[in-house]
Design a protein around this motif. Structure first.
Motif, PDB file in Angstrom:
ATOM      1  N   ASN A  57       0.849  -1.197   0.000  1.00 50.22           N
ATOM      2  CA  ASN A  57       0.000   0.000   0.000  1.00 50.22           C
ATOM      3  C   ASN A  57       0.881   1.242   0.000  1.00 50.22           C
ATOM      4  OD1 ASN A  57      -1.740   2.190   0.717  1.00 50.22           O
ATOM      5  ND2 ASN A  57      -3.133   0.751   1.698  1.00 50.22           N
ATOM      6  N   PRO A  58       0.668   2.182  -0.934  1.00 55.23           N
ATOM      7  CA  PRO A  58       1.493   3.394  -0.960  1.00 55.23           C
ATOM      8  C   PRO A  58       1.458   4.186   0.332  1.00 55.23           C
ATOM      9  CG  PRO A  58       0.209   3.192  -2.977  1.00 55.23           C
ATOM     10  CD  PRO A  58      -0.280   2.126  -2.051  1.00 55.23           C
ATOM     11  N   LEU A  59       0.389   4.034   1.118  1.00 55.16           N
ATOM     12  CA  LEU A  59       0.283   4.768   2.375  1.00 55.16           C
ATOM     13  C   LEU A  59       1.120   4.153   3.489  1.00 55.16           C
ATOM     14  CD1 LEU A  59      -3.547   5.591   2.506  1.00 55.16           C
ATOM     15  CD2 LEU A  59      -1.666   7.058   1.757  1.00 55.16           C
ATOM     16  N   ASP A  61       4.317   3.716   3.767  1.00 51.57           N
ATOM     17  CA  ASP A  61       5.480   4.551   4.096  1.00 51.57           C
ATOM     18  C   ASP A  61       5.061   5.778   4.889  1.00 51.57           C
ATOM     19  OD1 ASP A  61       8.324   5.534   3.710  1.00 51.57           O
ATOM     20  OD2 ASP A  61       7.215   7.136   2.708  1.00 51.57           O
ATOM     21  N   ARG A  62       3.931   6.354   4.533  1.00 52.38           N
ATOM     22  CA  ARG A  62       3.444   7.539   5.243  1.00 52.38           C
ATOM     23  C   ARG A  62       3.034   7.191   6.668  1.00 52.38           C
ATOM     24  NH1 ARG A  62      -1.073  10.923   2.152  1.00 52.38           N
ATOM     25  NH2 ARG A  62       0.761  11.688   1.032  1.00 52.38           N
ATOM     26  N   ARG A 119      -1.218   9.536   8.817  1.00 50.93           N
ATOM     27  CA  ARG A 119      -0.042  10.384   9.005  1.00 50.93           C
ATOM     28  C   ARG A 119       0.189  10.625  10.509  1.00 50.93           C
ATOM     29  NH1 ARG A 119      -0.023  14.498   4.327  1.00 50.93           N
ATOM     30  NH2 ARG A 119      -1.477  13.654   2.819  1.00 50.93           N
ATOM     31  N   ARG A 245      10.161  10.369  -1.356  1.00 57.37           N
ATOM     32  CA  ARG A 245       9.045   9.734  -0.659  1.00 57.37           C
ATOM     33  C   ARG A 245       7.838   9.838  -1.578  1.00 57.37           C
ATOM     34  NH1 ARG A 245       7.939  11.178   5.535  1.00 57.37           N
ATOM     35  NH2 ARG A 245       6.542   9.386   5.219  1.00 57.37           N
ATOM     36  N   SER A 247       4.780   8.899  -1.301  1.00 54.79           N
ATOM     37  CA  SER A 247       3.432   9.020  -0.745  1.00 54.79           C
ATOM     38  C   SER A 247       3.107  10.416  -0.247  1.00 54.79           C
ATOM     39  CB  SER A 247       3.257   8.019   0.407  1.00 54.79           C
ATOM     40  OG  SER A 247       4.168   8.305   1.454  1.00 54.79           O
ATOM     41  N   MET A 315       0.939   9.091  -5.753  1.00 58.15           N
ATOM     42  CA  MET A 315       1.302   8.656  -4.403  1.00 58.15           C
ATOM     43  C   MET A 315       1.840   7.237  -4.414  1.00 58.15           C
ATOM     44  SD  MET A 315      -1.669  10.611  -2.156  1.00 58.15           S
ATOM     45  CE  MET A 315      -1.998   9.175  -1.272  1.00 58.15           C
ATOM     46  N   ASP A 316       2.657   6.944  -5.422  1.00 56.26           N
ATOM     47  CA  ASP A 316       3.171   5.590  -5.629  1.00 56.26           C
ATOM     48  C   ASP A 316       4.385   5.693  -6.548  1.00 56.26           C
ATOM     49  OD1 ASP A 316       3.436   2.856  -5.629  1.00 56.26           O
ATOM     50  OD2 ASP A 316       1.423   2.437  -6.401  1.00 56.26           O
TER      51      ASP A 316
END
Length: 418
Positions: A57-59, A61-62, A119, A245, A247, A315-316
């Motif tokens: 999931n790209p999120l 990392d966030r 976040r 980054r 994301s 976001m990826d």
């Protein structure tokens, strides 16, 4: 019903005006120390959140917190504590012919509501900026980061209690859609609401809220590699903007390339493909890359662009490329697909760069630098509460000064109005 929380936070916001800047700074430094001293409890809570999300999931990392990221968060909070107070600044002063003395002075908004997604760093950033500027805050995080957010707010509350400050100056709402709706309708309690997340969230808040809103976050970001661009600078700028980054809202989504520089495109793409970035290229850009030796090693990473490739915040590890014949065509693309967040040009031609900066309608416009610098800490603001993409009020990274308003103070000697 969350009305009781809103009422308590509103009352507590009044008590913040009694704290001196020195007291606020001392408490911020204590919270920063606690983040490091008790990082294991924060990381444990964060691990619970991460376990519920796929690493693909790209999120992810966030959402992820690490030792180094917590060090950075604590460092940003310490930086905020060193900054001058945004309160009490006299921005206008005059005496009227009738002898009345007018003074316009900066003051807190009161209660700031923050809605954000996966976040957990935002919890600490918002607290530090709100507390330093004399604002109470009501936080509404996403369910993906709920364990992290609750542990962070618990840590903040513990420090506030040690200093005799009401813990109601920082409230965390349940991570539900219903809580979002109640915040957006908390007229008389929430003085300003700031959404920080994707386009869907921001559109929902703007269209639903009955309290004042500042739009932040959504970033469809472009970089134009001009006919006079330096190749080495371009490679570094594009790679950093896209892959530092993926994301975050300042990450690069679309590279615009002047048609005379298509032969340089394989060299620009190479660092991206080393990090497995999927490229959606228009026909000319596709041919320029597909005819290179590089393509045989990374053929699966090159795809034909569609109409949806442009204007998408990926976001990826994905990026679009479009070929343009002129600066004017690049400007037209940005005008159509950009979100008013951050845009960049790579060129050695100053006249072209100045025209680009003048014509692009965005909060941050770069010349020979990556959009990854759009960040409150990078701008020397200590931290940020979000990146405003609107024009009314704050624009760009929002920090201490942007979350203050003002009031007029008027002094007289008994004058009356005829």
């Amino acid at each position: 019903m969350l009305k009781d929380i809103f009422e308590r936070t509103k009352r507590a916001s009044k008590t913040l005006t009694l704290l001196s800047d020195e007291q606020r700074n001392e408490i911020l430094l204590a919270v920063a120390d606690a983040i490091i001293a008790q990082k294991e409890r924060i990381l444990k809570a964060n691990a619970e959140d991460l376990a519920k999300m796929e690493k693909s999931n790209p999120l992810y990392d966030r959402l992820q917190l690490t030792d180094s990221r917590l060090e950075g968060i604590a460092g940003d909070m310490r930086n905020v504590a060193t900054l001058p107070s945004p309160l009490g600044h006299v921005t206008k002063q005059k005496t009227l012919p009738n002898g009345l003395r007018l003074c316009r002075v900066s003051v807190p908004f009161g209660v700031i509501g923050m809605i954000y997604e996966a976040r957990p760093n935002v919890t600490f950033d918002v607290f530090s900026l709100c507390f330093k500027s004399g604002n109470a805050c009501v936080l509404k995080g996403g369910k993906d980061a709920d364990c992290s957010n609750r542990e962070e707010v618990a840590l903040i509350h513990e420090v506030l209690e040690k200093y005799g400050v009401s813990t109601d100056v920082v409230a965390l709402l349940p991570a539900t859609h219903e809580a979002t709706g109640e915040m957006l309708n908390a007229v008389g309690y929430i003085d300003l609401c700031i959404p920080r997340g994707g386009r869907k969230l921001i559109d929902f808040v703007r269209d639903t809220a009955r309290v004042p809103v500042i739009e932040t976050g959504a970033g469809v970001v472009n970089t134009y590699f001009d006919k006079d661009g330096d190749l080495e600078k371009g490679k570094a700028i594009v790679n950093n903007a896209k892959t530092r980054r993926v994301s975050v809202c300042n990450a690069l989504d679309c590279l615009l390339v002047h048609e005379s520089r298509l032969s340089d495109l394989p060299a620009i793409v190479e660092p991206l493909w080393e990090k497995n970035v999927i490229i959606y290229a228009d026909d000319k850009a596709f041919a320029a890359v597909a005819n290179s030796a590089l393509y045989t090693l990374h053929s699966t990473l090159l795809q034909h662009a569609t109409s949806e490739s442009f204007g998408t915040e990926f976001m990826d590890y994905k990026m679009a490329i479009r070929t343009v014949a002129s600066l004017e065509e690049a400007l037209a693309h940005i005008d159509q697909y950009g979100s008013g967040h951050s845009e960049s040009i790579v060129t050695e031609n100053e006249a072209t760069a100045r025209q680009f900066q003048q014509m692009v309608d965005a909060a941050c416009v770069y010349w020979n630098a990556p959009t990854s610098f759009t960040d409150g800490a990078q701008f020397g603001l200590g931290a940020e509460i979000g990146i405003s993409t609107q024009k009314l009020g704050p624009r760009g990274p929002m920090a201490l000064e942007e979350i203050c308003t003002y009031k007029w103070l008027i002094e007289g000697e008994g004058q009356t109005r005829p």
